[in-house]
Design an enzyme around this catalytic site. Structure first.
Site, PDB file in Angstrom:
ATOM      1  N   HIS A  84       1.649-123.631  11.612  1.00 42.26           N
ATOM      2  CA  HIS A  84       1.039-123.273  10.327  1.00 42.26           C
ATOM      3  C   HIS A  84       1.791-122.078   9.740  1.00 42.26           C
ATOM      4  O   HIS A  84       1.682-120.958  10.242  1.00 42.26           O
ATOM      5  CB  HIS A  84      -0.447-122.949  10.564  1.00 42.26           C
ATOM      6  CG  HIS A  84      -1.195-122.488   9.350  1.00 42.26           C
ATOM      7  ND1 HIS A  84      -2.407-123.029   8.980  1.00 42.26           N
ATOM      8  CD2 HIS A  84      -0.926-121.544   8.419  1.00 42.26           C
ATOM      9  CE1 HIS A  84      -2.849-122.426   7.879  1.00 42.26           C
ATOM     10  NE2 HIS A  84      -1.965-121.515   7.523  1.00 42.26           N
ATOM     11  N   HIS A  86       3.861-120.489   5.838  1.00 40.07           N
ATOM     12  CA  HIS A  86       3.981-120.560   4.367  1.00 40.07           C
ATOM     13  C   HIS A  86       5.397-120.131   3.998  1.00 40.07           C
ATOM     14  O   HIS A  86       5.609-119.020   3.517  1.00 40.07           O
ATOM     15  CB  HIS A  86       2.957-119.644   3.699  1.00 40.07           C
ATOM     16  CG  HIS A  86       1.549-120.072   3.920  1.00 40.07           C
ATOM     17  ND1 HIS A  86       0.872-120.870   3.028  1.00 40.07           N
ATOM     18  CD2 HIS A  86       0.690-119.848   4.948  1.00 40.07           C
ATOM     19  CE1 HIS A  86      -0.355-121.101   3.487  1.00 40.07           C
ATOM     20  NE2 HIS A  86      -0.488-120.491   4.663  1.00 40.07           N
ATOM     21  N   LYS A  89       6.246-118.672   0.531  1.00 45.55           N
ATOM     22  CA  LYS A  89       5.835-117.314   0.160  1.00 45.55           C
ATOM     23  C   LYS A  89       6.707-116.246   0.822  1.00 45.55           C
ATOM     24  O   LYS A  89       6.699-115.098   0.395  1.00 45.55           O
ATOM     25  CB  LYS A  89       4.392-117.057   0.614  1.00 45.55           C
ATOM     26  CG  LYS A  89       3.326-117.903  -0.054  1.00 45.55           C
ATOM     27  CD  LYS A  89       1.934-117.435   0.413  1.00 45.55           C
ATOM     28  CE  LYS A  89       0.816-118.111  -0.342  1.00 45.55           C
ATOM     29  NZ  LYS A  89       0.527-119.466   0.134  1.00 45.55           N
ATOM     30  N   GLU A 245     -11.388-118.852   5.578  1.00 44.78           N
ATOM     31  CA  GLU A 245     -10.594-117.653   5.878  1.00 44.78           C
ATOM     32  C   GLU A 245     -11.267-116.496   5.147  1.00 44.78           C
ATOM     33  O   GLU A 245     -10.908-116.151   4.026  1.00 44.78           O
ATOM     34  CB  GLU A 245      -9.137-117.822   5.432  1.00 44.78           C
ATOM     35  CG  GLU A 245      -8.287-116.645   5.867  1.00 44.78           C
ATOM     36  CD  GLU A 245      -6.829-116.785   5.478  1.00 44.78           C
ATOM     37  OE1 GLU A 245      -6.493-117.705   4.712  1.00 44.78           O
ATOM     38  OE2 GLU A 245      -6.025-115.961   5.945  1.00 44.78           O
ATOM     39  N   ASP A 344       1.783-118.238  10.494  1.00 49.95           N
ATOM     40  CA  ASP A 344       1.264-118.087   9.134  1.00 49.95           C
ATOM     41  C   ASP A 344       2.274-117.367   8.243  1.00 49.95           C
ATOM     42  O   ASP A 344       3.404-117.800   8.144  1.00 49.95           O
ATOM     43  CB  ASP A 344      -0.101-117.382   9.186  1.00 49.95           C
ATOM     44  CG  ASP A 344      -1.028-117.767   8.033  1.00 49.95           C
ATOM     45  OD1 ASP A 344      -0.698-118.686   7.273  1.00 49.95           O
ATOM     46  OD2 ASP A 344      -2.103-117.147   7.908  1.00 49.95           O
ATOM     47  N   ASN A 345       1.891-116.265   7.650  1.00 53.86           N
ATOM     48  CA  ASN A 345       2.725-115.642   6.615  1.00 53.86           C
ATOM     49  C   ASN A 345       3.732-114.660   7.190  1.00 53.86           C
ATOM     50  O   ASN A 345       3.573-114.174   8.303  1.00 53.86           O
ATOM     51  CB  ASN A 345       1.840-114.915   5.616  1.00 53.86           C
ATOM     52  CG  ASN A 345       0.901-115.868   4.919  1.00 53.86           C
ATOM     53  OD1 ASN A 345      -0.083-116.306   5.499  1.00 53.86           O
ATOM     54  ND2 ASN A 345       1.228-116.230   3.707  1.00 53.86           N
TER      55      ASN A 345
HETATM   56 ZN    ZN Z   1      -2.145-120.250   5.931  1.00 53.10          ZN
END
Ligand code: ZN
Length: 455
Positions: A84, A86, A89, A245, A344-345
């Site tokens: 998971h 991004h 971004k 979230e 994630d990010n």
């Molecule tokens: Zn996410």
């Protein structure tokens, strides 16, 4: 050029002698013969590599010394998978920081940057930087979500498809859409499902709505999610959602997603990410939600570094965070639900830090989520489990015939691995050591550094 702490001998065939690996990652009929060594479930083995693949797994010392280096108990791990992320971004932080460091600030900052800057070349260059970083760290597969509100889907999905092709054989790339859930009540949602289908992706959204942005569980959640499952079914798509979230216990979409899936008889795979507010519910409601998730066949991915950063942050008071921001991963696993951790990010308004390093994500997850005492088979949450969820049966485990895409660590134990950052790891791809030099941030200066005049 750097190749980590050791370089395997030249040639197509060699053996990593006297290494250690977690037993829970070894899929081999002879695994029972491997002797315990070190802490946790580590066992001692010799690992033979031929023509880029794992050719044999034997007890340590069973192989002729001429066939390869004695690695003196170094750990060997399969390349990890980042389930998971991004990537669209990533690395915008210098030009678009998050002033408050919370979720609301992140959404606002990201929307602003997206509207202004996310043309195809901008997305492509930042994605490429991320992939080169992850590759140097030994990551073998990544799923990225792509912000999908019009017109961004039409820009980012073609970039993703080109990147997936360019990186084939090095990093297996998968994709999921992300947009507010009520987009699926509109024509734009149908078009989005088509774009996802054309891209071989997963249909995804966040359990927040455009119509009621302040509602932690949107009133149209059942209707919208049901429609998403219908659109996915019509196109044969799996589903990947951002769920609850939030630090607000009124965010209770997960159980609604599970029940909607059962109600429509959804046959595809369902992955739900975050689910942070589940940790703030009563034990009875948690148990009810877990049962519903199991009935629906839902897998859960926790994003520990990012949610520790975002959740329970105070923006206008002198207040220290009181919880770690993560979901009830132990309870989920105990209930028989597949659980994973992911990155994630990365250097964007949702997370100011990160370096696309799944070994680091696992290491931090151990500390944030107490995946220790015992270590058990939690390392599967960064390897074998995401591989199964992604449908990549050759990944995340050590088995004969699988690609020799491995991380070899100087560390000899869980203790040494988790205590010290593994900056000097050797990354093998097809049995050969790759260059583990990381891309320089300066490469992105012209994209993301604000000019003095703009500050
Ligand atoms: Zn996410």
């Amino acid at each position: 050029m750097t190749h980590g702490f050791f370089t395997p001998p030249p040639g197509d065939s060699h053996v990593l002698r006297h290494v250690r690996a977690p037993r829970c990652l070894i899929e081999d009929p002879g695994a029972g013969r491997l002797r315990p060594a070190g802490d946790g479930d580590l066992v001692a083995l010799d690992l033979a590599i031929e023509a880029g693949r794992i050719a044999a797994i034997a007890p340590a010392g069973a192989t002729d010394a001429a066939r390869g280096p004695d690695l003196d108990a170094s750990l060997v791990l399969p390349g990890f998978l980042d389930l998971h992320t991004h990537l669209d971004k990533g690395h915008i932080w210098p030009r678009q920081p998050n002033a408050t460091g919370d979720g609301a600030g992140a959404s606002q900052a990201t929307a602003q940057d997206r509207t202004k800057n996310w043309h195809a070349e901008d997305v492509r260059r930042r994605m490429d930087f991320a992939l080169r970083t992850a590759y140097a760290k030994g990551v073998v597969a990544i799923r990225t979500h792509l912000d999908s509100q019009a017109p961004q889907a039409e820009i980012s999905f073609p970039v993703f498809r080109a990147m997936r092709e360019a990186w084939a054989g090095r990093i297996d790339l998968q994709v999921s859409s992300i947009a507010p859930v009520d987009v699926f009540l509109t024509e734009e949602g149908v078009r989005l499902a088509d774009i996802v289908a054309e891209s071989g992706g997963n249909l995804g959204c966040v359990t927040r709505s455009m119509r009621h942005p302040a509602e932690p569980t949107p009133p149209e959640i059942d209707e919208s999610i049901t429609r998403l499952f219908q659109l996915a079914t019509e196109r044969g798509l799996n589903v990947d959602l951002h769920v609850d979230e939030s630090t607000d216990p009124r965010a209770r979409s997960l159980i609604r997603v599970a029940r909607a899936a059962v109600a429509v008889g959804f046959k595809g795979r369902i992955l739900c990410g975050h689910c942070t507010s589940l940790a703030l519910q009563t034990d009875a409601f948690i148990a009810e939600t877990l049962a519903a998730c199991r009935d629906a066949g839902i897998a859960i991915v926790s994003l520990p570094t990012v949610n520790m950063y975002l959740q329970d942050r105070s923006v206008d008071a002198v207040r220290t965070p009181r919880w770690r921001g993560v979901t009830v991963l132990h309870e989920l696993k105990a209930a028989g639900i597949p659980v994973a951790v992911a990155g994630d990010n990365c250097r964007d308004p949702f997370y100011a830090y990160g370096d696309h390093d799944m070994l680091d994500t696992y290491t931090q997850a151990v500390k944030i989520l107490h995946l220790d005492h015992p270590f058990g088979d939690w390392i599967r949450a960064a390897s074998a489990t995401p591989a199964a969820i992604m449908g990549l049966s050759q990944r995340g485990v050590l088995k004969v015939g699988a690609p020799a895409d491995l991380m070899v660590l100087r560390a000899r134990s869980y203790s040494e691995m988790l205590a010290r950052h593994q900056f000097d790891r050797t990354v093998l791809r097809g049995g050969r050591a790759i260059d583990t030099t990381l891309p320089d941030y300066r490469e992105l200066d012209d994209l993301v550094m604000r000019r003095l005049a703009d500050r």
